[in-house]
Design a protein around this motif. Structure first.
Motif, PDB file in Angstrom:
ATOM      1  N   ILE A  58      44.542  -2.267 112.495  1.00 53.84           N
ATOM      2  CA  ILE A  58      46.018  -2.616 112.791  1.00 53.84           C
ATOM      3  C   ILE A  58      46.771  -1.462 113.108  1.00 53.84           C
ATOM      4  O   ILE A  58      47.624  -1.502 114.202  1.00 53.84           O
ATOM      5  CB  ILE A  58      46.681  -3.264 111.667  1.00 53.84           C
ATOM      6  N   SER A  94      52.711  -6.402 112.845  1.00 52.60           N
ATOM      7  CA  SER A  94      51.606  -5.483 111.888  1.00 52.60           C
ATOM      8  C   SER A  94      51.947  -6.035 110.441  1.00 52.60           C
ATOM      9  O   SER A  94      50.796  -6.245 109.647  1.00 52.60           O
ATOM     10  CB  SER A  94      51.566  -3.955 112.193  1.00 52.60           C
ATOM     11  N   LEU A  97      50.349  -9.611 110.228  1.00 54.60           N
ATOM     12  CA  LEU A  97      48.752  -9.385 109.881  1.00 54.60           C
ATOM     13  C   LEU A  97      48.455  -8.797 108.578  1.00 54.60           C
ATOM     14  O   LEU A  97      47.327  -9.373 108.133  1.00 54.60           O
ATOM     15  CB  LEU A  97      48.271  -8.635 110.990  1.00 54.60           C
ATOM     16  N   LYS A  98      48.958  -7.841 108.250  1.00 56.54           N
ATOM     17  CA  LYS A  98      48.581  -7.103 106.602  1.00 56.54           C
ATOM     18  C   LYS A  98      48.828  -8.329 105.782  1.00 56.54           C
ATOM     19  O   LYS A  98      48.005  -8.391 104.651  1.00 56.54           O
ATOM     20  CB  LYS A  98      49.489  -6.197 106.654  1.00 56.54           C
TER      21      LYS A  98
END
Length: 345
Positions: A58, A94, A97-98
């Motif tokens: 990422i 980001s 997504l994490k």
């Protein structure tokens, strides 16, 4: 350098830079397996090895998206509002997504408050690092283009100066031959042979960037001998040239303008005219001096055409030997003196 050679060098540098990026990111993504322990699950801090690598991917996407798209498209063009908006969206993506990865495969880690700082803060750091990276790259490219531009301008100016030297030199040689022809001198034939050698030197030997010092000095000796044929006993010529060396090179047609200038001004005198030339190579330093008498009536005047050769050679010295030459030109009483010290390393 040719266009093909320049393109090949650029492609080679791009390959090296690409390989360096791959090496750095591979090391970062595989960091847990370099420093971790299989018994402890290859962890880096609170993050398991697999999670650390996933977050690294990422970060990689965030880094290159910002560095190669957002910064050049918006930040560099001073489109601040759009850049800030897209940068926030990129960083937010980001984070999302994490969080999805944590919630799906490692929900137990979300119970630890420290995991948020450990997981999300690096995205902000990577964003700023990518900005700095892009700015440094742009600066390097700008400076390289400036150097290439300066080099191109230098070569263009140098070619222009060289193109002026040959006609100016040939004009003086032809003047010498006319003088011999008027005298019906038997030396006209050897003078023409010498001129043929000059032409060969100018057309073929001086086309490269530099020539052997020995070739340049032999050329200078030939020119002086031609002048001796012309003036005979009317002009006192004292020359001492010692620079037989097979290793050093020099810019072609660099020394002769000084000698041309000396003969031109001494030739108009009725009596007591002289020229003195000294040239020697000591280690890597070339010492070159020319003295010539000048008429009293011309001591304070300037011929409109007398400075062409000297101006050109001075410009060439500044372009080709910056910081590696010392040139002194003095006119005192009825003597014109040129002293050149040239570092040939």
């Amino acid at each position: 350098m040719s266009a093909d050679g320049s393109s090949g060098m650029i492609i080679k540098k791009q390959h090296i830079n690409g390989a360096l990026h791959v090496l750095i990111w591979s090391a970062l993504l595989l960091l847990p397996y370099f420093i971790g322990d299989a018994g402890n699950g290859y962890q880096v801090g609170l993050l398991p090895g697999v999670l650390f690598t996933a977050f690294g991917v990422i970060h990689l996407l965030l880094f290159y998206t910002n560095a190669f798209y957002l910064v050049p498209s918006f930040l560099t063009k001073r489109r601040w509002p759009l850049y800030i908006l897209f940068a926030i969206c990129l960083t937010g993506m980001s984070f999302a997504l994490k969080f999805c990865i944590l919630r799906t495969w490692y929900p137990e880690l979300l119970q630890n408050p420290s995991i948020y700082r450990f997981s999300f803060a690096p995205s902000v750091g990577i964003l700023f690092i990518s900005i700095v990276f892009r700015k440094v790259i742009d600066r390097i490219r700008f400076e390289r283009k400036q150097r290439e531009k300066e080099a191109t301008m230098l070569m263009t100016e140098l070619k222009f100066l060289r193109s002026q030297i040959s006609p100016h030199f040939l004009f003086n040689v032809m003047t010498n031959l006319v003088a011999l022809a008027r005298k019906r001198s038997e030396q006209l034939e050897p003078a023409l042979i010498t001129l043929a050698e000059f032409m060969r030197y100018i057309v073929y030997d001086t086309q490269g960037q530099k020539v052997k010092l020995e070739s340049e000095t032999e050329h200078l000796k030939s020119y002086i001998s031609l002048q001796r044929m012309r003036f005979g006993a009317d002009l006192q010529i004292d020359d001492h040239i010692e620079a037989a060396d097979g290793h050093h090179v020099i810019e072609p047609m660099l020394l002769i303008p000084f000698v041309e200038n000396a003969f031109k001004h001494s030739a108009v005198q009725e009596a007591a005219a002289f020229i003195k030339i000294r040239l020697e190579l000591i280690k890597n330093i070339l010492y070159f001096e020319v003295w010539n008498s000048i008429p009293v009536q011309q001591a304070g005047t300037n011929d409109a055409h007398s400075g062409v050769g000297l101006k050109n050679v001075i410009s060439r010295l500044e372009l080709l030997y910056p910081g590696k030459h010392e040139l002194k030109i003095n006119r005192e009483d009825n003597i014109f003196h040129v002293c050149l010290k040239l570092d040939l390393v």
